[in-house]
Design an enzyme around this catalytic site. Structure first.
Site, PDB file in Angstrom:
ATOM      1  N   TYR A   1     -26.312 -14.031 -24.331  1.00  0.00           N
ATOM      2  CA  TYR A   1     -27.311 -13.563 -23.366  1.00  0.00           C
ATOM      3  C   TYR A   1     -26.894 -12.201 -22.814  1.00  0.00           C
ATOM      4  O   TYR A   1     -25.766 -12.038 -22.350  1.00  0.00           O
ATOM      5  CB  TYR A   1     -27.416 -14.525 -22.183  1.00  0.00           C
TER       6      TYR A   1
ATOM      7  N   ARG B   1     -35.286 -14.280 -24.086  1.00  0.00           N
ATOM      8  CA  ARG B   1     -35.529 -15.542 -23.380  1.00  0.00           C
ATOM      9  C   ARG B   1     -36.426 -15.252 -22.190  1.00  0.00           C
ATOM     10  O   ARG B   1     -36.057 -14.488 -21.286  1.00  0.00           O
ATOM     11  CB  ARG B   1     -34.236 -16.214 -22.907  1.00  0.00           C
TER      12      ARG B   1
ATOM     13  N   GLU C   1     -33.445 -29.388 -21.259  1.00  0.00           N
ATOM     14  CA  GLU C   1     -32.570 -29.172 -20.106  1.00  0.00           C
ATOM     15  C   GLU C   1     -32.749 -30.232 -19.015  1.00  0.00           C
ATOM     16  O   GLU C   1     -32.316 -30.020 -17.882  1.00  0.00           O
ATOM     17  CB  GLU C   1     -32.826 -27.786 -19.495  1.00  0.00           C
TER      18      GLU C   1
ATOM     19  N   ASP D   1     -28.421 -26.817 -16.568  1.00  0.00           N
ATOM     20  CA  ASP D   1     -29.620 -27.350 -15.916  1.00  0.00           C
ATOM     21  C   ASP D   1     -29.691 -28.865 -16.074  1.00  0.00           C
ATOM     22  O   ASP D   1     -30.158 -29.570 -15.177  1.00  0.00           O
ATOM     23  CB  ASP D   1     -30.880 -26.689 -16.503  1.00  0.00           C
TER      24      ASP D   1
ATOM     25  N   ILE E   1     -21.886 -16.205 -22.990  1.00  0.00           N
ATOM     26  CA  ILE E   1     -22.306 -15.392 -21.835  1.00  0.00           C
ATOM     27  C   ILE E   1     -21.498 -14.115 -21.663  1.00  0.00           C
ATOM     28  O   ILE E   1     -21.813 -13.292 -20.802  1.00  0.00           O
ATOM     29  CB  ILE E   1     -22.265 -16.210 -20.514  1.00  0.00           C
ATOM     30  N   HIS E   2     -20.448 -13.962 -22.463  1.00  0.00           N
ATOM     31  CA  HIS E   2     -19.576 -12.779 -22.289  1.00  0.00           C
ATOM     32  C   HIS E   2     -19.071 -12.347 -23.659  1.00  0.00           C
ATOM     33  O   HIS E   2     -18.768 -13.198 -24.504  1.00  0.00           O
ATOM     34  CB  HIS E   2     -18.414 -13.144 -21.351  1.00  0.00           C
TER      35      HIS E   2
ATOM     36  N   ASP F   1     -16.911 -40.862 -51.579  1.00  0.00           N
ATOM     37  CA  ASP F   1     -18.193 -41.364 -52.080  1.00  0.00           C
ATOM     38  C   ASP F   1     -19.280 -40.343 -51.713  1.00  0.00           C
ATOM     39  O   ASP F   1     -18.975 -39.236 -51.233  1.00  0.00           O
ATOM     40  CB  ASP F   1     -18.482 -42.778 -51.544  1.00  0.00           C
TER      41      ASP F   1
HETATM   42  C1  LIG Z   1     -20.821 -13.325 -16.137  1.00  0.00           C
HETATM   43  C2  LIG Z   1     -21.062 -11.841 -16.049  1.00  0.00           C
HETATM   44  C3  LIG Z   1     -21.856 -11.532 -14.779  1.00  0.00           C
HETATM   45  C4  LIG Z   1     -19.724 -11.108 -15.970  1.00  0.00           C
HETATM   46  O1  LIG Z   1     -19.985  -9.720 -16.013  1.00  0.00           O
HETATM   47  P1  LIG Z   1     -18.902  -8.639 -15.645  1.00  0.00           P
HETATM   48  O2  LIG Z   1     -18.367  -8.920 -14.271  1.00  0.00           O
HETATM   49  O3  LIG Z   1     -19.490  -7.260 -15.880  1.00  0.00           O
HETATM   50  O4  LIG Z   1     -17.758  -8.944 -16.684  1.00  0.00           O
HETATM   51  P2  LIG Z   1     -16.622  -8.017 -17.194  1.00  0.00           P
HETATM   52  O5  LIG Z   1     -16.223  -7.008 -16.167  1.00  0.00           O
HETATM   53  O6  LIG Z   1     -15.554  -8.895 -17.714  1.00  0.00           O
HETATM   54  O7  LIG Z   1     -17.290  -7.258 -18.419  1.00  0.00           O
HETATM   55  C5  LIG Z   1     -16.539  -6.506 -19.345  1.00  0.00           C
HETATM   56  C6  LIG Z   1     -17.472  -5.646 -20.155  1.00  0.00           C
HETATM   57  O8  LIG Z   1     -18.369  -6.488 -20.905  1.00  0.00           O
HETATM   58  C7  LIG Z   1     -19.711  -6.205 -20.562  1.00  0.00           C
HETATM   59  N1  LIG Z   1     -20.465  -7.475 -20.522  1.00  0.00           N
HETATM   60  C8  LIG Z   1     -20.242  -8.513 -19.731  1.00  0.00           C
HETATM   61  N2  LIG Z   1     -21.091  -9.495 -19.975  1.00  0.00           N
HETATM   62  C9  LIG Z   1     -21.900  -9.063 -20.968  1.00  0.00           C
HETATM   63  C10 LIG Z   1     -22.987  -9.643 -21.679  1.00  0.00           C
HETATM   64  N3  LIG Z   1     -23.441 -10.877 -21.362  1.00  0.00           N
HETATM   65  N4  LIG Z   1     -23.540  -8.938 -22.650  1.00  0.00           N
HETATM   66  C11 LIG Z   1     -23.101  -7.692 -22.950  1.00  0.00           C
HETATM   67  N5  LIG Z   1     -22.075  -7.067 -22.322  1.00  0.00           N
HETATM   68  C12 LIG Z   1     -21.492  -7.750 -21.334  1.00  0.00           C
HETATM   69  C13 LIG Z   1     -19.655  -5.572 -19.173  1.00  0.00           C
HETATM   70  O9  LIG Z   1     -20.789  -4.756 -18.972  1.00  0.00           O
HETATM   71  C14 LIG Z   1     -18.356  -4.772 -19.278  1.00  0.00           C
HETATM   72  O10 LIG Z   1     -18.603  -3.589 -20.009  1.00  0.00           O
HETATM   73  P3  LIG Z   1     -17.872  -2.224 -19.639  1.00  0.00           P
HETATM   74  O11 LIG Z   1     -18.226  -1.932 -18.214  1.00  0.00           O
HETATM   75  O12 LIG Z   1     -18.424  -1.214 -20.610  1.00  0.00           O
HETATM   76  O13 LIG Z   1     -16.399  -2.478 -19.824  1.00  0.00           O
HETATM   77  C15 LIG Z   1     -21.806 -11.335 -17.294  1.00  0.00           C
HETATM   78  O14 LIG Z   1     -20.986 -11.578 -18.393  1.00  0.00           O
HETATM   79  C16 LIG Z   1     -23.176 -11.914 -17.500  1.00  0.00           C
HETATM   80  O15 LIG Z   1     -24.114 -11.563 -16.789  1.00  0.00           O
HETATM   81  N6  LIG Z   1     -23.343 -12.786 -18.497  1.00  0.00           N
HETATM   82  C17 LIG Z   1     -24.596 -13.391 -18.848  1.00  0.00           C
HETATM   83  C18 LIG Z   1     -25.014 -14.427 -17.820  1.00  0.00           C
HETATM   84  C19 LIG Z   1     -26.277 -15.122 -18.213  1.00  0.00           C
HETATM   85  O16 LIG Z   1     -27.120 -14.571 -18.870  1.00  0.00           O
HETATM   86  N7  LIG Z   1     -26.416 -16.386 -17.784  1.00  0.00           N
HETATM   87  C20 LIG Z   1     -27.529 -17.199 -18.129  1.00  0.00           C
HETATM   88  C21 LIG Z   1     -27.376 -17.768 -19.493  1.00  0.00           C
HETATM   89  S1  LIG Z   1     -26.482 -19.266 -19.606  1.00  0.00           S
HETATM   90  C22 LIG Z   1     -27.679 -20.466 -19.397  1.00  0.00           C
HETATM   91  O17 LIG Z   1     -28.679 -20.197 -18.829  1.00  0.00           O
HETATM   92  C23 LIG Z   1     -27.383 -21.788 -19.992  1.00  0.00           C
HETATM   93  C24 LIG Z   1     -28.484 -22.828 -20.071  1.00  0.00           C
HETATM   94  O18 LIG Z   1     -29.767 -22.422 -19.816  1.00  0.00           O
HETATM   95  C25 LIG Z   1     -28.106 -24.027 -19.225  1.00  0.00           C
HETATM   96  O19 LIG Z   1     -28.896 -24.474 -18.393  1.00  0.00           O
HETATM   97  O20 LIG Z   1     -27.012 -24.553 -19.464  1.00  0.00           O
HETATM   98 MG   LIG Z   2     -30.759 -23.446 -18.271  1.00  0.00          MG
END
Ligand SMILES: CC(C)(COP(=O)(O)OP(=O)(O)OC[C@H]1O[C@@H](n2cnc3c(N)ncnc32)[C@H](O)[C@@H]1OP(=O)(O)O)[C@@H](O)C(=O)NCCC(=O)NCCSC(=O)C[C@H](O)C(=O)O
Ligand SMILES: [Mg+2]
Length: 326
Positions: free
Chosen positions: A28, A89, A154, A190, A256-257, A305
């Site tokens: 994501y 999404r 979910e 969720d 997520i990361h 088998d």
């Molecule tokens: C979780 C985060 C908010 C963390 O972000 P951050 O604090 O910026 O992390 P870092 O400092 O460690 O980041 C290092 C570098 O990596 C880039 N980064 C971080 N996350 C992403 C990503 N998802 N995609 C692309 N790049 C990313 C940062 O920009 C940094 O770059 P740089 O500055 O150039 O070094 C963040 O990771 C985040 O928002 N993640 C996604 C969260 C999300 O979308 N959550 C919802 C989905 S999960 C879900 O819904 C599950 C399901 O529906 C359920 O119910 O179970």
């Molecule tokens: Mg969800």
């Protein structure tokens, strides 16, 4: 592979693999951050999902919609993407935000390769979802596109009603031309909230749910995408849960990361010793079968088998499909 082997119906062969998209990791990327969006073309992940739902705060939804629509509108200028698939999404129908999402996205010249629709709880919601897409994109634009659909399970209700939900979604494609359902995601967080569970890194509380979920997906020949692992720093725990999911039949895992991508993608590829075992077993089986002997044999000290052969074929074909898609 020889015809005797091909004749088996396996997990892999019974699915239409034309246009197969590996979805070992589904990352994501929040649509609200222009800075992160700028990195999208270079992110090497199987499936990259531009996020409008829970990864996007309510106050940023409008900005995220605009950003993603602009990204899609201008897609060719972004050049080749390192991911296999670029998806979006949207928000759930029950959130009341879906119509605004689709209205904005439909202004873009290009559609994403996959739309991901969360929190599909009731088969009746599917008619509402189709209606929102049809109203905004027009039926023809949808029917003429190659875009696929992924839905999310979910809640307790959705998990119990999963066969009906999947059948209704597949029928919407067959009968009305809505996007073809290609995979299903288990929204574990969720789900835990819906059941009043406390989530843990071990995931024992969702054991039954994940196993029912993957069984339903496979009954409909759909890709099954496993829970998200929210402890970003715990890559060992992520690896353990990814390997477990792969062993249970899941095809991939939410991510997520960026640091989670290689851990997940490696875990969803069979390890080299398993691939070697599977290829050697299939060769031995073919030799054995040609000699007209009983189809039960001993291989490296274990009884083999038909079901064991099928598992070996799944391993070989999974690797083949992933390599062919690269
Ligand atoms: C979780 C985060 C908010 C963390 O972000 P951050 O604090 O910026 O992390 P870092 O400092 O460690 O980041 C290092 C570098 O990596 C880039 N980064 C971080 N996350 C992403 C990503 N998802 N995609 C692309 N790049 C990313 C940062 O920009 C940094 O770059 P740089 O500055 O150039 O070094 C963040 O990771 C985040 O928002 N993640 C996604 C969260 C999300 O979308 N959550 C919802 C989905 S999960 C879900 O819904 C599950 C399901 O529906 C359920 O119910 O179970
Ligand atoms: Mg969800």
């Amino acid at each position: 592979m020889r015809s005797a082997i091909r004749a088996f119906s396996t997990n892999v062969t019974k699915t239409d693999r034309k246009g197969f998209v590996p979805r070992r990791a589904l990352l994501y990327v929040p649509g609200s951050s222009e800075k992160v969006l700028a990195k999208v073309p270079k992110i090497k992940v199987d499936s990259l999902v531009l996020e409008l739902e829970d990864g996007c705060p309510l106050a940023s939804k409008a900005q995220a919609r605009t950003n993603i629509a602009a990204y899609l509108d201008d897609l060719p200028s972004k050049g080749d993407h390192a991911c296999f698939e670029l998806g979006v999404r949207v928000n759930s129908v029950s959130s009341g935000l879906l119509a605004d999402d689709v209205k904005e996205l439909s202004k873009a010249k290009h559609l994403p390769q996959v739309f991901l629709v969360p929190k599909v709880d009731d088969p009746d919601e599917l008619a509402a979802i189709w209606d929102i897409f049809k109203t905004n994109y027009g039926a023809e634009r949808i029917q003429n596109s190659k875009s696929r659909l992924i839905i999310y399970i979910e809640s307790a209700r959705a998990l119990l009603d999963m066969p009906r939900l999947l059948a209704t979604t597949l029928n919407l494609h067959k009968n009305a031309g809505f996007f073809k359902l290609d995979g299903v995601v288990f929204g574990s967080d969720d789900f835990c909230a819906d059941l009043g569970m406390s989530r843990s890194n071990e995931g024992t509380e969702t054991l039954y749910a994940r196993q029912r979920f993957v069984t339903c997906c496979k009954a409909f020949s759909l890709q099954a995408i496993d829970s998200v692992y929210i402890d970003i720093k715990d890559l060992d725990g992520l690896r353990r849960q990814s390997i477990e999911g792969k062993a249970w039949g899941f095809d991939g895992k939410q991510c997520i990361h960026p640091t989670q991508i290689p851990v997940i993608q490696e875990s969803f590829l069979p390890p080299p010793d398993k691939i070697e075992w599977a290829k050697a077993l299939i060769d031995e089986y073919i030799k054995h079968e040609n000699e007209q002997r009983n189809t039960v044999l001993t291989f490296r000290g274990s009884m083999v088998d038909r079901p064991v052969i099928l598992q070996a074929m799944n391993i070989v074909q999974t690797v083949k499909y992933i390599q062919e898609s690269q």
